[in-house]
Design an enzyme around this catalytic site. Sequence first.
Site, PDB file in Angstrom:
ATOM      1  N   SER A   1       0.850  -1.186   0.000  1.00 48.63           N
ATOM      2  CA  SER A   1       0.000   0.000   0.000  1.00 48.63           C
ATOM      3  C   SER A   1       0.887   1.238   0.000  1.00 48.63           C
ATOM      4  O   SER A   1       1.847   1.330   0.759  1.00 48.63           O
ATOM      5  CB  SER A   1      -0.889   0.004   1.245  1.00 48.63           C
ATOM      6  OG  SER A   1      -1.466   1.287   1.392  1.00 48.63           O
TER       7      SER A   1
ATOM      8  N   MET B   1     -11.523  -7.376   3.275  1.00 51.00           N
ATOM      9  CA  MET B   1     -10.874  -6.472   4.233  1.00 51.00           C
ATOM     10  C   MET B   1     -10.715  -7.186   5.573  1.00 51.00           C
ATOM     11  O   MET B   1     -11.678  -7.756   6.100  1.00 51.00           O
ATOM     12  CB  MET B   1     -11.712  -5.199   4.438  1.00 51.00           C
ATOM     13  CG  MET B   1     -11.740  -4.246   3.258  1.00 51.00           C
ATOM     14  SD  MET B   1     -10.125  -3.716   2.657  1.00 51.00           S
ATOM     15  CE  MET B   1      -9.451  -2.861   4.105  1.00 51.00           C
TER      16      MET B   1
ATOM     17  N   ASP C   1      -4.569   3.351  -2.254  1.00 53.86           N
ATOM     18  CA  ASP C   1      -5.761   3.501  -1.415  1.00 53.86           C
ATOM     19  C   ASP C   1      -6.401   4.871  -1.625  1.00 53.86           C
ATOM     20  O   ASP C   1      -5.861   5.890  -1.214  1.00 53.86           O
ATOM     21  CB  ASP C   1      -5.384   3.330   0.056  1.00 53.86           C
ATOM     22  CG  ASP C   1      -5.176   1.870   0.418  1.00 53.86           C
ATOM     23  OD1 ASP C   1      -6.066   1.048   0.106  1.00 53.86           O
ATOM     24  OD2 ASP C   1      -4.131   1.538   1.014  1.00 53.86           O
TER      25      ASP C   1
ATOM     26  N   ASP D   1      -6.499  -7.423   2.829  1.00 53.08           N
ATOM     27  CA  ASP D   1      -5.956  -6.087   3.065  1.00 53.08           C
ATOM     28  C   ASP D   1      -6.286  -5.672   4.497  1.00 53.08           C
ATOM     29  O   ASP D   1      -7.458  -5.612   4.877  1.00 53.08           O
ATOM     30  CB  ASP D   1      -6.598  -5.127   2.050  1.00 53.08           C
ATOM     31  CG  ASP D   1      -6.119  -3.698   2.151  1.00 53.08           C
ATOM     32  OD1 ASP D   1      -5.186  -3.421   2.918  1.00 53.08           O
ATOM     33  OD2 ASP D   1      -6.696  -2.853   1.434  1.00 53.08           O
TER      34      ASP D   1
ATOM     35  N   HIS E   1      -7.668   0.734  -5.008  1.00 52.47           N
ATOM     36  CA  HIS E   1      -8.710   0.348  -4.053  1.00 52.47           C
ATOM     37  C   HIS E   1      -9.566   1.585  -3.745  1.00 52.47           C
ATOM     38  O   HIS E   1      -9.132   2.488  -3.042  1.00 52.47           O
ATOM     39  CB  HIS E   1      -8.009  -0.193  -2.787  1.00 52.47           C
ATOM     40  CG  HIS E   1      -8.940  -0.609  -1.693  1.00 52.47           C
ATOM     41  ND1 HIS E   1      -8.493  -0.930  -0.422  1.00 52.47           N
ATOM     42  CD2 HIS E   1     -10.282  -0.794  -1.667  1.00 52.47           C
ATOM     43  CE1 HIS E   1      -9.529  -1.273   0.332  1.00 52.47           C
ATOM     44  NE2 HIS E   1     -10.624  -1.191  -0.391  1.00 52.47           N
TER      45      HIS E   1
ATOM     46  N   HIS F   1      -0.468  -0.929  -4.455  1.00 52.49           N
ATOM     47  CA  HIS F   1      -1.843  -0.799  -3.969  1.00 52.49           C
ATOM     48  C   HIS F   1      -2.102   0.671  -3.624  1.00 52.49           C
ATOM     49  O   HIS F   1      -1.473   1.240  -2.731  1.00 52.49           O
ATOM     50  CB  HIS F   1      -2.026  -1.686  -2.739  1.00 52.49           C
ATOM     51  CG  HIS F   1      -3.417  -1.735  -2.205  1.00 52.49           C
ATOM     52  ND1 HIS F   1      -4.392  -2.553  -2.739  1.00 52.49           N
ATOM     53  CD2 HIS F   1      -4.006  -1.062  -1.183  1.00 52.49           C
ATOM     54  CE1 HIS F   1      -5.518  -2.388  -2.064  1.00 52.49           C
ATOM     55  NE2 HIS F   1      -5.310  -1.488  -1.112  1.00 52.49           N
TER      56      HIS F   1
ATOM     57  N   MET G   1     -12.142   3.355  -1.874  1.00 56.71           N
ATOM     58  CA  MET G   1     -12.970   3.392  -0.665  1.00 56.71           C
ATOM     59  C   MET G   1     -13.775   4.688  -0.724  1.00 56.71           C
ATOM     60  O   MET G   1     -13.556   5.629   0.037  1.00 56.71           O
ATOM     61  CB  MET G   1     -12.065   3.328   0.575  1.00 56.71           C
ATOM     62  CG  MET G   1     -11.504   1.936   0.792  1.00 56.71           C
ATOM     63  SD  MET G   1     -10.104   1.916   1.910  1.00 56.71           S
ATOM     64  CE  MET G   1      -8.805   2.322   0.746  1.00 56.71           C
TER      65      MET G   1
ATOM     66  N   MET H   1      -9.432   7.270  -0.689  1.00 56.95           N
ATOM     67  CA  MET H   1     -10.459   7.466   0.346  1.00 56.95           C
ATOM     68  C   MET H   1     -11.086   8.843   0.187  1.00 56.95           C
ATOM     69  O   MET H   1     -10.377   9.816  -0.093  1.00 56.95           O
ATOM     70  CB  MET H   1      -9.829   7.347   1.735  1.00 56.95           C
ATOM     71  CG  MET H   1      -9.061   6.052   1.957  1.00 56.95           C
ATOM     72  SD  MET H   1      -8.522   5.915   3.670  1.00 56.95           S
ATOM     73  CE  MET H   1      -7.410   4.511   3.546  1.00 56.95           C
TER      74      MET H   1
HETATM   75  C1  DX5 Z   1      -6.957   0.403   4.862  1.00 56.29           C
HETATM   76  C2  DX5 Z   1      -6.311   0.282   3.509  1.00 56.29           C
HETATM   77  C3  DX5 Z   1      -5.130  -0.605   3.502  1.00 56.29           C
HETATM   78  C4  DX5 Z   1      -4.018  -0.172   4.412  1.00 56.29           C
HETATM   79  C5  DX5 Z   1      -3.180  -1.348   4.755  1.00 56.29           C
HETATM   80  O1  DX5 Z   1      -8.161   1.037   4.764  1.00 56.29           O
HETATM   81  O2  DX5 Z   1      -7.228  -0.218   2.568  1.00 56.29           O
HETATM   82  O3  DX5 Z   1      -4.665  -0.845   2.194  1.00 56.29           O
HETATM   83  O4  DX5 Z   1      -3.214   0.820   3.857  1.00 56.29           O
HETATM   84  O5  DX5 Z   1      -2.304  -0.973   5.748  1.00 56.29           O
HETATM   85  P1  DX5 Z   1      -1.814  -2.011   6.862  1.00 56.29           P
HETATM   86  O6  DX5 Z   1      -1.094  -3.108   6.161  1.00 56.29           O
HETATM   87  O7  DX5 Z   1      -0.893  -1.166   7.704  1.00 56.29           O
HETATM   88  O8  DX5 Z   1      -3.014  -2.493   7.612  1.00 56.29           O
HETATM   89 ZN    ZN Z   2      -6.428  -0.951   0.591  1.00 56.56          ZN
END
Ligand code: DX5
Ligand code: ZN
Length: 213
Positions: A9, A138, A36, A173, A67, A34, A69, A38
């Site tokens: 990530s 998740m 993320d 994840d 990803h 990856h 979110m 948000m």
């Molecule tokens: C959380 C993200 C993950 C996160 C993973 O909402 O989707 O991808 O960055 O981080 P770790 O491995 O630290 O849980």
């Molecule tokens: Zn993620």
Amino acid sequence: MSGIIISPSILFFYFANLEKEIRLVENAGADWLHVDVMDGHFVPNITIGVPVVKSIKKIASIPLDVHLMIENPEKYIKPFADAGADILTFHFEAVDDVIKVIKLIKSFGVKAGMSIKPKTNPEEILEYLEYLDLILVMTVEPGFGGQSFMPDCADKLTLIKKYAADSLIIQVDGGINAETARICTGLGANSLVAGNYIYNSNDVGKAIQSLRG
Ligand code: DX5
Ligand code: ZN
């Protein structure tokens, strides 16, 4: 390679040094990046969007595993596809018409992924597995890196694996480290996302290698 796709990530990147950070994980053996995304609505945190994905695409030599979110992901599939996403994963909980969103993603030649949050029952998504390229389970509440792995979530993998075609990528994840990676791969996961474990290790290459088991 063991056949396990490791997707670090980028949440833990120092973004002023994006290129250096990307090279670090690429040279350390990462298979995918990856990303993320948000929106502060679907999850209580805001990260990055389309322009950053576009910049990463120019530099990265490995696939971008994006990803989403976010609420209303269908509105942003085209922009992220145009920005260079190779895999687009939306949340089951954020859409009304799953098949429509999967078709939209595939119409851009992008791999379609769908993710489920910890409280979502895996029974609800079995009917969609055949249309997907990737299912993301998740193992923490989405929103933040560095949280603890939820073993109950990993238990969903058994059912999903049972109904999944061999070609389906089963990704986990959240809270993944060498120990929790083994639990997940033992239950059928073949792609692991990791943030905190990789970036807070002294040796990124060794950390990635340790996830392969
Ligand atoms: C959380 C993200 C993950 C996160 C993973 O909402 O989707 O991808 O960055 O981080 P770790 O491995 O630290 O849980
Ligand atoms: Zn993620």
